[in-house]
Design a protein around this motif. Structure first.
Motif, short mmCIF file in Angstrom:
data_model
loop_
_atom_site.label_atom_id
_atom_site.label_comp_id
_atom_site.label_asym_id
_atom_site.label_seq_id
_atom_site.Cartn_x
_atom_site.Cartn_y
_atom_site.Cartn_z
N SER A 18 5.98 -2.42 -1.08
CA SER A 18 6.24 -2.26 0.28
C SER A 18 6.91 -0.95 0.30
O SER A 18 7.19 -0.34 -0.41
N ARG A 19 7.14 -0.50 1.68
CA ARG A 19 7.47 0.71 1.87
C ARG A 19 8.93 0.93 1.58
O ARG A 19 9.28 1.67 0.99
N SER A 20 9.81 -0.27 1.74
CA SER A 20 11.26 -0.17 1.29
C SER A 20 11.38 -0.23 -0.11
O SER A 20 12.21 0.45 -0.74
N ALA A 21 10.47 -0.97 -0.93
CA ALA A 21 10.57 -1.18 -2.30
C ALA A 21 10.27 0.26 -2.75
O ALA A 21 10.62 0.80 -3.81
N ALA A 22 9.11 0.97 -2.45
CA ALA A 22 8.71 2.39 -2.73
C ALA A 22 9.94 3.43 -2.57
O ALA A 22 10.51 3.84 -3.54
N GLY A 23 10.63 3.31 -1.60
CA GLY A 23 11.78 4.06 -1.16
C GLY A 23 12.89 3.79 -2.25
O GLY A 23 13.66 4.83 -2.51
N THR A 24 13.17 2.62 -2.46
CA THR A 24 14.19 2.41 -3.42
C THR A 24 14.00 2.83 -4.62
O THR A 24 14.76 3.31 -5.52
N MET A 25 12.42 2.62 -5.41
CA MET A 25 12.35 3.21 -6.56
C MET A 25 12.42 4.77 -6.52
O MET A 25 13.06 5.21 -7.49
N CYS A 26 12.12 5.49 -5.45
CA CYS A 26 11.99 6.77 -5.56
C CYS A 26 13.41 7.23 -5.65
O CYS A 26 13.81 8.13 -6.35
N ARG A 27 14.39 6.56 -4.72
CA ARG A 27 15.81 6.95 -4.71
C ARG A 27 16.44 6.89 -6.06
O ARG A 27 17.21 7.63 -6.65
N GLN A 28 15.91 5.73 -6.87
CA GLN A 28 16.62 5.49 -8.36
C GLN A 28 16.08 6.68 -9.11
O GLN A 28 16.81 6.88 -10.13
N TYR A 29 14.78 6.91 -9.22
CA TYR A 29 14.18 7.77 -9.91
C TYR A 29 14.84 9.17 -9.77
O TYR A 29 15.31 9.92 -10.66
N ASN A 45 0.81 -1.02 -0.09
CA ASN A 45 0.01 0.07 -0.09
C ASN A 45 0.76 1.18 0.06
O ASN A 45 0.67 2.17 0.55
N TRP A 46 2.01 0.96 -0.37
CA TRP A 46 2.80 2.13 -0.59
C TRP A 46 3.18 2.74 -2.02
O TRP A 46 3.30 1.93 -2.83
N TYR A 47 3.12 3.91 -2.50
CA TYR A 47 2.95 4.53 -3.83
C TYR A 47 4.19 5.75 -3.93
O TYR A 47 4.76 6.24 -2.99
N VAL A 48 4.98 5.74 -5.08
CA VAL A 48 5.84 6.69 -5.37
C VAL A 48 4.89 7.85 -6.36
O VAL A 48 4.62 7.49 -7.38
N GLN A 49 4.90 8.97 -5.51
CA GLN A 49 4.05 10.25 -6.13
C GLN A 49 5.06 10.68 -7.05
O GLN A 49 6.15 11.25 -6.58
N LEU A 50 4.52 10.93 -8.34
CA LEU A 50 5.33 11.58 -9.44
C LEU A 50 5.04 13.23 -9.71
O LEU A 50 5.89 13.57 -10.22
N GLY A 51 3.79 13.44 -9.34
CA GLY A 51 3.63 14.69 -9.47
C GLY A 51 2.11 14.99 -9.51
O GLY A 51 1.16 13.92 -9.33
N ALA A 102 17.94 9.79 -8.86
CA ALA A 102 19.35 9.64 -9.22
C ALA A 102 19.25 9.96 -10.80
O ALA A 102 20.31 10.36 -11.23
N LYS A 103 18.27 9.53 -11.41
CA LYS A 103 18.03 9.96 -12.70
C LYS A 103 17.65 11.47 -13.28
O LYS A 103 17.27 11.87 -14.23
N GLY A 104 17.38 12.21 -12.01
CA GLY A 104 16.96 13.51 -12.24
C GLY A 104 15.78 13.78 -11.94
O GLY A 104 15.20 15.15 -12.12
N GLY A 105 14.77 12.95 -11.53
CA GLY A 105 13.49 13.09 -11.48
C GLY A 105 13.09 13.56 -9.96
O GLY A 105 13.85 13.80 -9.10
N ALA A 106 11.75 13.83 -9.77
CA ALA A 106 11.39 14.35 -8.42
C ALA A 106 10.19 13.34 -8.18
O ALA A 106 9.17 13.20 -8.77
N CYS A 107 10.14 13.14 -6.77
CA CYS A 107 9.15 12.27 -6.31
C CYS A 107 9.21 12.09 -4.90
O CYS A 107 10.09 12.63 -4.20
#
Length: 435
Positions: free
Chosen positions: A393-404, A339-345, A406-411
């Protein structure tokens, strides 16, 4: 009590001037040329520090920076002058430079709780929340709980901040600032009912709803610096960095790698008035608003969430066959029960959100293996379409957001708040059920 005063709450150590402590000259004996030079440096630094303090009292950050930099250049080992420099950078909206100045002050004076707190707040303002949490944890013994609790919440550790402030609120020394900081921390965690109850302890019932609306906007910053800048009543400016000549030889603890400017001090030509909390996310509501600040942001209060249409039904989003082909750079899979999400905008329309998703997927190829989610809600009377990818999961969402990032995105990472399959992916006749 004003909005800013309540929001500032326990961050009581910010911008408080300390007594300037000068270095004593050598003891008795015959005066030497070096003694006279040291005395001149001491006198000059004290004069510059006095001018910097006077400029701070006038809320003139750029002028204070110039004087404080000269004081530090003359007496580089004086922790008080480093503190004054950091406070001047904060008042001028130069948060990266402030983080260096406070780190230097803390290195010279390891028991200075104000330096530790201001270091953490500067790190929050530049988006380095991990270092901010490390600074708060490492200096927990010298930072007052009322300050540390809210700072933890601003750094993304709302659970830790709430725990610290709850204990403080139950103590005999509890006061309105403690309770308001606790209420704001509940709001930052998305726990709006508890925020309402705690805030009401010190406010008239008629004012509580207005305060929660302000906090709902405050909890959705467009830039990492927005919240700290709002609390201080300043505006973040382009930061050329602290002059390299002012840096201590010792490494700054817990700071990200940042280049110091080799140029002379630059004084920003533009003065900005205090930033009102109600305007923190105004620019982001009508157009595109990214939220890179904290790692945990939950749902807005019910009063702020209004479906665009009538009752709707939710259908499970079909698993994309491409998910199994995610690149090796991202190994974490999204569990169906997460139930964790990476908000992109947040975008002004579905069409703009669709374009935003296409740009995000081009920037970070892993996103193309996932199905985007969206939700329309009203803010300030306007429809806003929130774009996310989730089911993690919370940890997976955090990992994806950090990697995004690193590519110059915001989340940023938050829990689910009515997110459903993006509107442009729905087949004709598909209905979305409410959750």
């Amino acid at each position: 009590m004003t909005t800013r005063a309540l929001l500032l709450g326990g961050i009581s150590a910010l911008l408080l001037g300390g007594t300037m402590v000068g270095c004593a000259a050598n003891g008795g004996g015959i005066a030497s040329a070096s003694d006279r030079n040291a005395a001149l440096a001491t006198k000059g630094a004290a004069g510059d520090a006095g001018q910097a303090q006077a400029a701070l009292a006038r809320n003139d950050g750029p002028v204070a920076i110039g004087y404080a930099e000269r004081a530090v250049a003359l007496m580089p080992q004086q922790a008080d002058y480093r503190m004054l420099l950091g406070q001047s950078y904060l008042k001028g909206g130069r948060f990266a430079s402030a983080s260096h100045a406070f780190a230097d002050a803390l290195h010279l004076s390891p028991t200075n709780g104000r330096a530790a707190l201001n270091l953490a707040l500067s790190q929050i303002a530049i988006g380095d929340w991990q270092s901010a949490r490390h600074s708060l944890e490492a200096n927990a013994a010298i930072i007052p709980a009322v300050d540390r609790g809210l700072a933890l919440s601003l750094a993304g550790d709302t659970a830790g901040g709430i725990a610290v402030l709850t204990e403080a609120a139950r103590s005999p020394a509890s006061n309105a600032k403690v309770r308001q900081n606790l209420a704001l921390s509940f709001a930052l965690a998305g726990r709006w009912q508890e925020a309402r109850v705690v805030a009401a302890a010190d406010m008239a019932p008629a004012d509580v709803d207005a305060r929660l609306e302000q906090w709902a906007l405050f909890a959705q910053p467009a830039k990492a610096s927005d919240q700290v800048a709002s609390l201080l009543g300043v505006r973040a400016v382009a930061d050329p960095g602290q002059p390299v000549a002012l840096a201590l030889n010792a490494p700054a603890p817990g700071l990200p790698e940042q280049a110091l400017a080799a140029a002379d001090p630059v004084i920003a030509p533009t003065e900005a008035g205090p930033v009102q909390i109600a305007s923190v996310s105004a620019a982001g509501v009508s157009k595109i608003a990214f939220g890179p600040r904290q790692e945990v942001v939950q749902a807005l209060p019910t009063m702020m969430l209004r479906p665009a249409g009538g009752p709707i039904k939710v259908a499970s989003a079909p698993m994309s066959s491409g998910r199994a082909m995610a690149t090796a750079a991202y190994q974490v899979k999204a569990p169906a029960t997460g139930n964790w999400y990476v908000q992109l905008g947040a975008f002004e329309s579905v069409g703009v959100a669709r374009d935003g998703w296409a740009r995000a997927a081009r920037r970070f190829a892993v996103l193309a293996s996932y199905s985007p989610n969206g939700m329309t809600f009203k803010a300030k009377g306007e429809d806003v379409y929130r774009l996310s990818v989730g089911g993690f999961s919370r940890s997976a969402a955090g990992t994806m957001c950090r990697q995004y990032r690193a590519k110059g995105g915001a989340c940023f990472v938050r829990q689910g708040a009515g997110d459903v399959m993006a509107q442009w992916l729905r087949k004709p006749g598909m209905q979305m059920a409410s959750r």
